[in-house]
Motif scaffolding. Structure first.
Motif, PDB file in Angstrom:
ATOM      1  N   UNK A   1       0.825  -1.212   0.000  1.00  0.00           N
ATOM      2  CA  UNK A   1       0.000   0.000   0.000  1.00  0.00           C
ATOM      3  C   UNK A   1       0.858   1.260   0.000  1.00  0.00           C
ATOM      4  N   UNK A   2       1.991   1.225   0.687  1.00  0.00           N
ATOM      5  CA  UNK A   2       2.856   2.393   0.744  1.00  0.00           C
ATOM      6  C   UNK A   2       3.344   2.801  -0.648  1.00  0.00           C
ATOM      7  N   UNK A   3       3.421   1.849  -1.574  1.00  0.00           N
ATOM      8  CA  UNK A   3       3.783   2.155  -2.961  1.00  0.00           C
ATOM      9  C   UNK A   3       2.823   3.187  -3.541  1.00  0.00           C
ATOM     10  N   UNK A   4       1.527   2.971  -3.326  1.00  0.00           N
ATOM     11  CA  UNK A   4       0.509   3.873  -3.879  1.00  0.00           C
ATOM     12  C   UNK A   4       0.518   5.207  -3.145  1.00  0.00           C
ATOM     13  N   UNK A   5       0.789   5.176  -1.853  1.00  0.00           N
ATOM     14  CA  UNK A   5       0.865   6.420  -1.081  1.00  0.00           C
ATOM     15  C   UNK A   5       2.043   7.261  -1.562  1.00  0.00           C
ATOM     16  N   UNK A   6       3.210   6.623  -1.745  1.00  0.00           N
ATOM     17  CA  UNK A   6       4.377   7.344  -2.257  1.00  0.00           C
ATOM     18  C   UNK A   6       4.108   7.868  -3.666  1.00  0.00           C
ATOM     19  N   UNK A   7       3.419   7.079  -4.483  1.00  0.00           N
ATOM     20  CA  UNK A   7       3.080   7.509  -5.841  1.00  0.00           C
ATOM     21  C   UNK A   7       2.219   8.758  -5.821  1.00  0.00           C
ATOM     22  N   UNK A   8       1.182   8.743  -4.988  1.00  0.00           N
ATOM     23  CA  UNK A   8       0.286   9.900  -4.909  1.00  0.00           C
ATOM     24  C   UNK A   8       0.993  11.120  -4.357  1.00  0.00           C
ATOM     25  N   UNK A   9       1.719  10.932  -3.254  1.00  0.00           N
ATOM     26  CA  UNK A   9       2.407  12.073  -2.630  1.00  0.00           C
ATOM     27  C   UNK A   9       3.422  12.673  -3.590  1.00  0.00           C
ATOM     28  N   UNK A  10       4.210  11.824  -4.231  1.00  0.00           N
ATOM     29  CA  UNK A  10       5.199  12.314  -5.177  1.00  0.00           C
ATOM     30  C   UNK A  10       4.552  13.004  -6.364  1.00  0.00           C
TER      31      UNK A  10
END
Length: 113
Positions: free
Chosen positions: A48-57
């Protein structure tokens, strides 16, 4: 926000550039996270952190390209990944909630009382 904060190795660094650099760092770091998670699991994994990092970035890069640089190419480059990441994060969260409901033990409450 366009005032020079520091000049580092000949590069003029502004507050907008710091936002952009942070966005690129977050967006890129997701691949290192995915590599680590896959290596640990022994199979391809997207935590899930992959998608969070994707969105934040993506959001930080969009802010930079919209307000700091006013660059339509950069806007287009990060607009689509931001939407896809948001959608995948939504799916991941709702899937997890549905799995938890499905695997929950039955309620011990009597019906109708």
């Amino acid at each position: 926000m366009n005032e020079t904060i520091v000049i580092f190795l000949g590069i003029r660094v502004t507050a907008w550039k710091l936002i952009g650099y942070t966005g690129v760092f977050l967006f890129t770091s997701r691949w290192f996270l995915q590599l680590w998670a896959s290596k640990k699991a022994g199979r391809p994994m997207i935590p899930r952190l992959f998608w969070i990092l994707s969105m934040a970035g993506s959001i930080l890069c969009l802010l930079y390209f919209v307000f700091g640089k006013n660059d339509s190419v950069g806007i287009l480059a990060y607009l689509f990944p931001c939407g896809v990441s948001g959608y995948n994060l939504y799916l991941d969260i709702t899937h997890k909630k549905n799995e938890e409901k499905k695997n929950a033990p039955p309620s011990n409450q009597a019906h109708g009382k």
